[in-house]
Design a protein around this motif. Structure first.
Motif, PDB file in Angstrom:
ATOM      1  N   LEU A 155     -52.987  47.689  40.496  1.00 48.19           N
ATOM      2  CA  LEU A 155     -53.952  47.680  41.604  1.00 48.19           C
ATOM      3  C   LEU A 155     -54.945  48.998  41.723  1.00 48.19           C
ATOM      4  CD1 LEU A 155     -55.217  46.260  44.399  1.00 48.19           C
ATOM      5  CD2 LEU A 155     -53.392  47.489  45.504  1.00 48.19           C
ATOM      6  N   GLY A 156     -53.951  49.943  41.524  1.00 49.92           N
ATOM      7  CA  GLY A 156     -54.867  51.369  41.542  1.00 49.92           C
ATOM      8  C   GLY A 156     -55.410  51.380  40.425  1.00 49.92           C
ATOM      9  N   GLN A 157     -55.331  50.985  39.112  1.00 52.37           N
ATOM     10  CA  GLN A 157     -56.075  51.015  37.885  1.00 52.37           C
ATOM     11  C   GLN A 157     -57.478  49.837  38.281  1.00 52.37           C
ATOM     12  OE1 GLN A 157     -56.178  52.734  35.368  1.00 52.37           O
ATOM     13  NE2 GLN A 157     -54.288  53.843  36.089  1.00 52.37           N
ATOM     14  N   ASP A 164     -43.087  45.199  42.483  1.00 47.89           N
ATOM     15  CA  ASP A 164     -43.765  45.872  43.461  1.00 47.89           C
ATOM     16  C   ASP A 164     -44.601  47.175  42.870  1.00 47.89           C
ATOM     17  OD1 ASP A 164     -43.655  44.164  45.283  1.00 47.89           O
ATOM     18  OD2 ASP A 164     -42.056  45.030  46.284  1.00 47.89           O
ATOM     19  N   ALA A 165     -43.829  47.859  41.960  1.00 50.68           N
ATOM     20  CA  ALA A 165     -44.073  49.330  41.413  1.00 50.68           C
ATOM     21  C   ALA A 165     -45.409  48.805  40.425  1.00 50.68           C
ATOM     22  CB  ALA A 165     -42.982  49.989  40.814  1.00 50.68           C
ATOM     23  N   GLU A 166     -45.160  47.922  39.548  1.00 52.35           N
ATOM     24  CA  GLU A 166     -46.210  47.767  38.313  1.00 52.35           C
ATOM     25  C   GLU A 166     -47.233  47.052  39.108  1.00 52.35           C
ATOM     26  OE1 GLU A 166     -46.280  48.364  35.594  1.00 52.35           O
ATOM     27  OE2 GLU A 166     -44.142  48.798  35.221  1.00 52.35           O
ATOM     28  N   TYR A 167     -47.338  46.275  40.218  1.00 52.38           N
ATOM     29  CA  TYR A 167     -48.383  45.686  40.845  1.00 52.38           C
ATOM     30  C   TYR A 167     -49.171  46.782  41.654  1.00 52.38           C
ATOM     31  CZ  TYR A 167     -51.392  43.561  44.540  1.00 52.38           C
ATOM     32  OH  TYR A 167     -52.406  43.310  45.068  1.00 52.38           O
ATOM     33  N   TRP A 199     -56.844  58.927  26.749  1.00 53.08           N
ATOM     34  CA  TRP A 199     -55.619  58.842  27.303  1.00 53.08           C
ATOM     35  C   TRP A 199     -54.948  57.532  27.085  1.00 53.08           C
ATOM     36  CZ3 TRP A 199     -54.322  62.803  30.521  1.00 53.08           C
ATOM     37  CH2 TRP A 199     -55.240  63.535  30.931  1.00 53.08           C
ATOM     38  N   PRO A 200     -54.463  57.503  25.593  1.00 58.33           N
ATOM     39  CA  PRO A 200     -54.059  56.135  24.961  1.00 58.33           C
ATOM     40  C   PRO A 200     -52.618  55.575  25.795  1.00 58.33           C
ATOM     41  CG  PRO A 200     -53.641  58.193  23.709  1.00 58.33           C
ATOM     42  CD  PRO A 200     -54.742  58.650  24.641  1.00 58.33           C
ATOM     43  N   GLY A 201     -52.058  56.599  26.361  1.00 56.69           N
ATOM     44  CA  GLY A 201     -50.827  56.314  27.156  1.00 56.69           C
ATOM     45  C   GLY A 201     -51.035  55.494  28.484  1.00 56.69           C
ATOM     46  N   VAL A 202     -52.140  55.580  28.906  1.00 58.43           N
ATOM     47  CA  VAL A 202     -52.800  54.766  30.115  1.00 58.43           C
ATOM     48  C   VAL A 202     -53.005  53.326  29.616  1.00 58.43           C
ATOM     49  CG1 VAL A 202     -54.445  54.719  32.102  1.00 58.43           C
ATOM     50  CG2 VAL A 202     -53.526  56.785  31.325  1.00 58.43           C
ATOM     51  N   ARG A 203     -53.415  53.258  28.403  1.00 60.58           N
ATOM     52  CA  ARG A 203     -53.741  51.994  28.040  1.00 60.58           C
ATOM     53  C   ARG A 203     -52.374  51.098  28.060  1.00 60.58           C
ATOM     54  NH1 ARG A 203     -55.492  52.280  22.670  1.00 60.58           N
ATOM     55  NH2 ARG A 203     -53.673  51.181  21.856  1.00 60.58           N
ATOM     56  N   ALA A 204     -51.380  51.611  27.413  1.00 67.49           N
ATOM     57  CA  ALA A 204     -50.149  51.152  27.158  1.00 67.49           C
ATOM     58  C   ALA A 204     -49.561  50.816  28.629  1.00 67.49           C
ATOM     59  CB  ALA A 204     -49.120  51.856  26.430  1.00 67.49           C
ATOM     60  N   GLU A 205     -49.674  51.481  29.569  1.00 67.99           N
ATOM     61  CA  GLU A 205     -49.002  51.244  30.863  1.00 67.99           C
ATOM     62  C   GLU A 205     -49.806  50.343  31.577  1.00 67.99           C
ATOM     63  OE1 GLU A 205     -49.590  55.003  32.798  1.00 67.99           O
ATOM     64  OE2 GLU A 205     -47.948  56.167  31.812  1.00 67.99           O
ATOM     65  N   VAL A 206     -51.089  50.246  31.429  1.00 76.22           N
ATOM     66  CA  VAL A 206     -52.042  48.958  32.012  1.00 76.22           C
ATOM     67  C   VAL A 206     -51.467  47.637  31.338  1.00 76.22           C
ATOM     68  CG1 VAL A 206     -54.075  47.927  32.035  1.00 76.22           C
ATOM     69  CG2 VAL A 206     -53.684  50.452  32.808  1.00 76.22           C
ATOM     70  N   GLU A 207     -51.139  47.615  30.038  1.00 71.70           N
ATOM     71  CA  GLU A 207     -50.981  46.509  29.483  1.00 71.70           C
ATOM     72  C   GLU A 207     -49.531  46.021  29.946  1.00 71.70           C
ATOM     73  OE1 GLU A 207     -51.008  47.518  25.066  1.00 71.70           O
ATOM     74  OE2 GLU A 207     -53.176  47.088  25.177  1.00 71.70           O
ATOM     75  N   ALA A 220     -46.188  42.470  33.261  1.00 72.87           N
ATOM     76  CA  ALA A 220     -45.011  42.289  34.418  1.00 72.87           C
ATOM     77  C   ALA A 220     -45.466  41.661  35.684  1.00 72.87           C
ATOM     78  CB  ALA A 220     -44.639  44.115  34.893  1.00 72.87           C
ATOM     79  N   VAL A 221     -46.846  41.936  36.027  1.00 75.24           N
ATOM     80  CA  VAL A 221     -47.200  41.378  37.266  1.00 75.24           C
ATOM     81  C   VAL A 221     -47.565  39.725  36.963  1.00 75.24           C
ATOM     82  CG1 VAL A 221     -49.270  41.325  38.763  1.00 75.24           C
ATOM     83  CG2 VAL A 221     -48.188  43.309  38.144  1.00 75.24           C
ATOM     84  N   MET A 222     -48.065  39.445  35.919  1.00 82.69           N
ATOM     85  CA  MET A 222     -48.571  38.167  35.365  1.00 82.69           C
ATOM     86  C   MET A 222     -47.718  37.740  34.098  1.00 82.69           C
ATOM     87  SD  MET A 222     -50.080  35.688  36.927  1.00 82.69           S
ATOM     88  CE  MET A 222     -51.313  36.318  38.111  1.00 82.69           C
ATOM     89  N   PRO A 223     -46.657  37.470  33.955  1.00 82.22           N
ATOM     90  CA  PRO A 223     -45.839  37.242  32.756  1.00 82.22           C
ATOM     91  C   PRO A 223     -46.227  36.184  31.921  1.00 82.22           C
ATOM     92  CG  PRO A 223     -44.401  36.765  34.503  1.00 82.22           C
ATOM     93  CD  PRO A 223     -45.583  37.385  35.204  1.00 82.22           C
ATOM     94  N   THR A 224     -46.783  35.009  32.650  1.00 74.98           N
ATOM     95  CA  THR A 224     -47.198  33.873  31.754  1.00 74.98           C
ATOM     96  C   THR A 224     -48.531  33.936  30.984  1.00 74.98           C
ATOM     97  OG1 THR A 224     -48.248  32.906  33.694  1.00 74.98           O
ATOM     98  CG2 THR A 224     -45.979  32.465  33.163  1.00 74.98           C
ATOM     99  N   SER A 225     -49.403  35.203  31.390  1.00 77.60           N
ATOM    100  CA  SER A 225     -50.675  35.290  30.814  1.00 77.60           C
ATOM    101  C   SER A 225     -50.654  36.409  29.868  1.00 77.60           C
ATOM    102  CB  SER A 225     -51.627  35.922  32.071  1.00 77.60           C
ATOM    103  OG  SER A 225     -51.799  34.949  32.847  1.00 77.60           O
TER     104      SER A 225
END
Length: 142
Positions: A72-74, A65-68, A99-107, A112-117
Motif C-alpha cells: 500500500l505504501g509503495q 497484513d505486513a506485506e499489504y 534501489w534494486p532491493g526495493v523492486r524485489a520487495e515489491v514483487e 503475497a497479497v495476490m498469490p494467484t496473479s
C-alpha cells in the motif's frame, strides 16, 4: 485473454496425455500459451478451480497484513492502478534502478497479497515497472 472454458479444455487434454503442440492445434491457442497453462495451472490446492476465489475482501481469504501495508505504501508513493478490458485491473509500482532491493520487495509483496496473479517487470527509463493483473486489485486499494 482466453475464457475459463478454453483453459479447462487445454488442461483436460494435457491430463489425458495429449502433447502441448497437438493441444494448441486442436484448440487454436498458441503453443507457448498452452505450455504456460500446463506448467502452472490456474487453480491452487485450496481452490475451487477459479482464479477469482483468492480476494481477501470478496472471498474472506487471509491477507498478509505486513506485506499489504508495505505494498500500500509503495502504491501510494510510486504506483497506480489502471482498469482495463473486462474489469481486469493492473497494479503498477515504479522502482528506481538505483534501489534494486526495493523492486524485489515489491514483487514479493505483490505475490503475497495476490498469490494467484503473476508478477512481471518491465524496463523503463531509469526504473522498472513492477506489474500484476487481477480483477481484485481495485478491491484492495483506493
Amino acid at each position: 485473454m482466453h475464457d475459463r472454458a478454453t483453459v479447462d479444455v487445454v488442461l483436460a487434454l494435457f491430463a489425458d496425455g495429449v502433447s502441448t503442440d497437438e493441444i494448441a492445434r486442436r484448440v487454436g491457442v498458441s503453443p507457448s500459451t498452452v505450455r504456460r497453462w500446463c506448467r502452472a495451472p490456474r487453480s491452487g490446492p485450496d481452490s475451487d478451480g477459479s482464479r477469482r476465489d483468492r480476494c481477501p475482501i470478496c472471498h474472506a481469504v487471509g491477507l498478509d497484513d505486513a506485506e499489504y501495508a508495505y505494498l500500500l505504501g509503495q502504491y501510494l508513493g510510486d504506483g497506480h492502478i489502471v482498469e482495463g478490458r473486462r474489469g481486469v485491473a493492473s497494479l503498477s509500482v515504479f522502482c528506481a534502478d538505483d534501489w534494486p532491493g526495493v523492486r524485489a520487495e515489491v514483487e514479493r509483496a505483490m505475490c503475497a497479497v495476490m498469490p494467484t496473479s503473476s508478477v512481471s517487470s518491465v524496463r523503463r527509463a531509469g526504473c522498472r515497472e513492477v506489474k500484476s493483473y487481477s480483477t481484485h486489485w481495485t478491491c484492495l486499494f483506493p
